[in-house]
Design an enzyme around this catalytic site. Structure first.
Site, short mmCIF file in Angstrom:
data_model
loop_
_atom_site.label_atom_id
_atom_site.label_comp_id
_atom_site.label_asym_id
_atom_site.label_seq_id
_atom_site.Cartn_x
_atom_site.Cartn_y
_atom_site.Cartn_z
N HIS B 119 -51.00 1.79 -3.85
CA HIS B 119 -51.97 0.73 -4.15
C HIS B 119 -52.86 0.48 -2.93
O HIS B 119 -54.10 0.47 -3.02
CB HIS B 119 -51.24 -0.55 -4.54
CG HIS B 119 -52.12 -1.74 -4.75
ND1 HIS B 119 -52.46 -2.25 -5.98
CD2 HIS B 119 -52.76 -2.55 -3.86
CE1 HIS B 119 -53.27 -3.29 -5.84
NE2 HIS B 119 -53.46 -3.50 -4.56
N HIS B 123 -57.22 0.88 -1.80
CA HIS B 123 -58.19 0.05 -1.07
C HIS B 123 -58.77 0.82 0.10
O HIS B 123 -59.99 0.78 0.34
CB HIS B 123 -57.51 -1.22 -0.54
CG HIS B 123 -57.09 -2.20 -1.58
ND1 HIS B 123 -57.88 -2.57 -2.63
CD2 HIS B 123 -55.94 -2.90 -1.73
CE1 HIS B 123 -57.25 -3.45 -3.40
NE2 HIS B 123 -56.06 -3.67 -2.88
N HIS B 129 -59.51 -4.45 -6.86
CA HIS B 129 -58.41 -4.69 -7.82
C HIS B 129 -58.88 -4.46 -9.25
O HIS B 129 -60.02 -4.68 -9.60
CB HIS B 129 -57.87 -6.12 -7.65
CG HIS B 129 -56.93 -6.21 -6.50
ND1 HIS B 129 -56.74 -7.36 -5.75
CD2 HIS B 129 -56.12 -5.28 -5.93
CE1 HIS B 129 -55.85 -7.14 -4.81
NE2 HIS B 129 -55.45 -5.88 -4.88
#
Lengths: 82, 402
Positions: B119, B123, B129
């Site tokens: 995750h 970024h 998100h």
């Protein structure tokens, strides 16, 4: 469940911090907004509820609070770090 | 993506692991991060190369609390990690909260480093998100099986909007030259990862058991507790909720209050003054406050002072006046001092020798209006707390206005 009074204050603080971190909430000091009776926190709660597909009420109900307490990434949901 | 859609203007991106968590073997940390990079390289033209010194595009580190940027971590739970969008200096860097319990496998008492790293590296590559439940870039940690984890389509669409599709067959992350210097940190104490325990799922037999009728004369309970003035009766995954504010009994399930808790509690009790309820299952226990599960749970019941020979408890009840909690195991009981958080001397004792008239095991126990209620099968026994004398015997479901 019934909410323990001091608990309510704690949870409001927690929610404010959460919205500051992830939804760019800034508590307006200016009385202007207060006079206009605009509630920026309710707007941000609506924004967070909408992001997570919760019922958009603008109120800090237990489902919204429970979602805020889930372990998560520290990045904002609507804005990059400055 | 982030505002202005920052992305790496090259296909070869470097990364460096600056330090390690003591929760995992170093090799497992390196493998988790390499696997996380491979998720993204398999669907883009990007290639990731690990370097062992100097400045890399993506600097990976573990830290707790304040750690040099304006976004301090917050202890166990809450924020697990964060990472910055592509750019110079801190751009692309990924920070992991050392106050979390990092694990190689997905277990219920730790966070999978692979999942969180995958995750965060999203970024580092420029993704923001996603609000698609199940997407890797969904902000909330979702424990899932990572053995042959596939990148969800929403994440593939996002990253390919930034970098396009892979040219040649998916590239494995290339290793840089072997380290010229010893790795940054002396090898931390290797922690032997527990083999992945089976996720505590609710027992879902082929046919889900039906909730017994409230006034079934044979109704028995697994556990009972008060909670902020209400009384909750547990059996399997079901909850009967009796509130002084409403006349009828509310029918719920455990997962509707605490989605991540297992069904089939063995015992439960409330420490009213702390607004805390403890649930017990097998040799673990959880603490909740309202709907929130306190971070750092479950814990082994041995933390309370039980010997390892005790693998589960039958019932528990707290006496607010004496600040003592009684735990019932077989035909014996223990007394736990909530102030000192320790078992009292001289225990365990036989239930029958102190609680006259209770000559059997206790399935569940409740303290209400200054009296104890011990449940055994379809019967309950009302006992005076001070004298420990039996007052009367009733049906277990007498609370349901049958």
């Amino acid at each position: 469940f019934p909410v323990v009074p001091e608990k309510e204050k704690e949870e409001m603080q927690f929610a404010k911090k959460y919205l500051e971190n992830f939804y760019d909430f800034k508590e307006e000091k200016s009385s202007l907004l207060k006079r206009k009776n605009l509630n920026p926190m309710a707007d941000k709660i609506r924004e967070m509820q909408s992001f997570f597909g919760l019922e958009v009420t603008g109120e800090l109900n237990h489902k919204t609070l429970a979602m805020m307490k889930q372990p998560r990434c520290g990045m904002p949901d609507i804005r990059s770090y400055s | 993506t982030f505002p202005l859609s920052p992305k790496w203007k090259k296909e070869d991106v470097t990364y460096r692991i600056l330090n390690y968590t003591p929760d995992m073997l170093q090799a497992d940390v390196e493998e988790a991060i390499a696997k996380a990079f491979q998720l993204w390289s398999s669907v883009t033209p990007l290639r990731f190369t690990r370097v062992y010194s100097g400045q890399a595009d993506i600097m990976i580190s573990f830290a707790s609390g304040f750690h040099g940027d304006f976004y301090p971590f917050d202890g166990p739970g809450g924020t697990l990690a964060h990472a910055y969008p592509p750019g110079s200096n801190i751009g692309g860097d990924a920070h992991f909260d050392e106050d979390e319990n990092w694990t190689k496998f997905t277990t219920y008492n730790g966070y999978s480093l692979f999942l969180v790293a995958a995750h965060e590296l999203g970024h580092s590559l420029g993704l923001g998100h996603s609000n698609v439940l199940g997407a890797l870039m969904y902000p909330i940690y979702m424990a899932r099986d990572t053995r042959d984890y596939k990148l969800p389509q929403d994440d593939i669409d996002g990253i390919q909007a930034l970098y396009g599709r892979p040219k040649e067959p998916p590239a494995l992350p290339t290793k840089a030259f072997p380290p010229q210097e010893p790795t940054e940190m002396t090898p931390a104490e290797a922690t032997t990862e527990m083999p992945p325990r089976k996720e505590p799922t609710e027992t879902t037999p082929s046919k889900a058991p039906v909730r017994p009728q409230d006034c079934d004369p044979h109704l028995s309970f697994d556990a009972i507790t008060t909670l902020r003035g209400e009384t909750l009766f547990f059996k399997g995954s079901y909850v009967w909720r009796k509130s002084p504010y409403f006349s009828d009994i509310e029918h719920d399930t455990i997962s509707s209050f605490w989605p991540s808790l297992v069904a089939g509690f063995d015992a439960a009790y409330e420490v009213d003054k702390r607004d805390r309820v403890l649930f017990f299952k097998d040799n673990h226990y959880w603490a909740v406050s309202g709907y929130s599960i306190e971070p750092g749970f479950p814990k082994p019941i041995q933390n309370l002072g039980f010997p390892t020979s005790v693998r589960k408890i039958d019932a528990a009840v707290h006496d607010e006046n004496t600040k003592k909690t009684y735990f019932f195991v077989g035909n014996k009981y223990w007394s736990f001092n909530e102030n000192t958080q320790s078992m009292e001397r001289g225990y365990p004792r036989k239930i029958a020798s102190d609680f006259h008239g209770i000559g059997h095991t206790v399935d569940a126990a409740l303290q209400k209006n200054g009296l104890f209620y011990f449940f055994h099968g379809a019967n309950q026994y009302e006992v005076d707390i001070k004298s420990k004398k039996l007052i009367r015997k009733m049906k277990s479901n007498s609370w349901f206005n049958c």
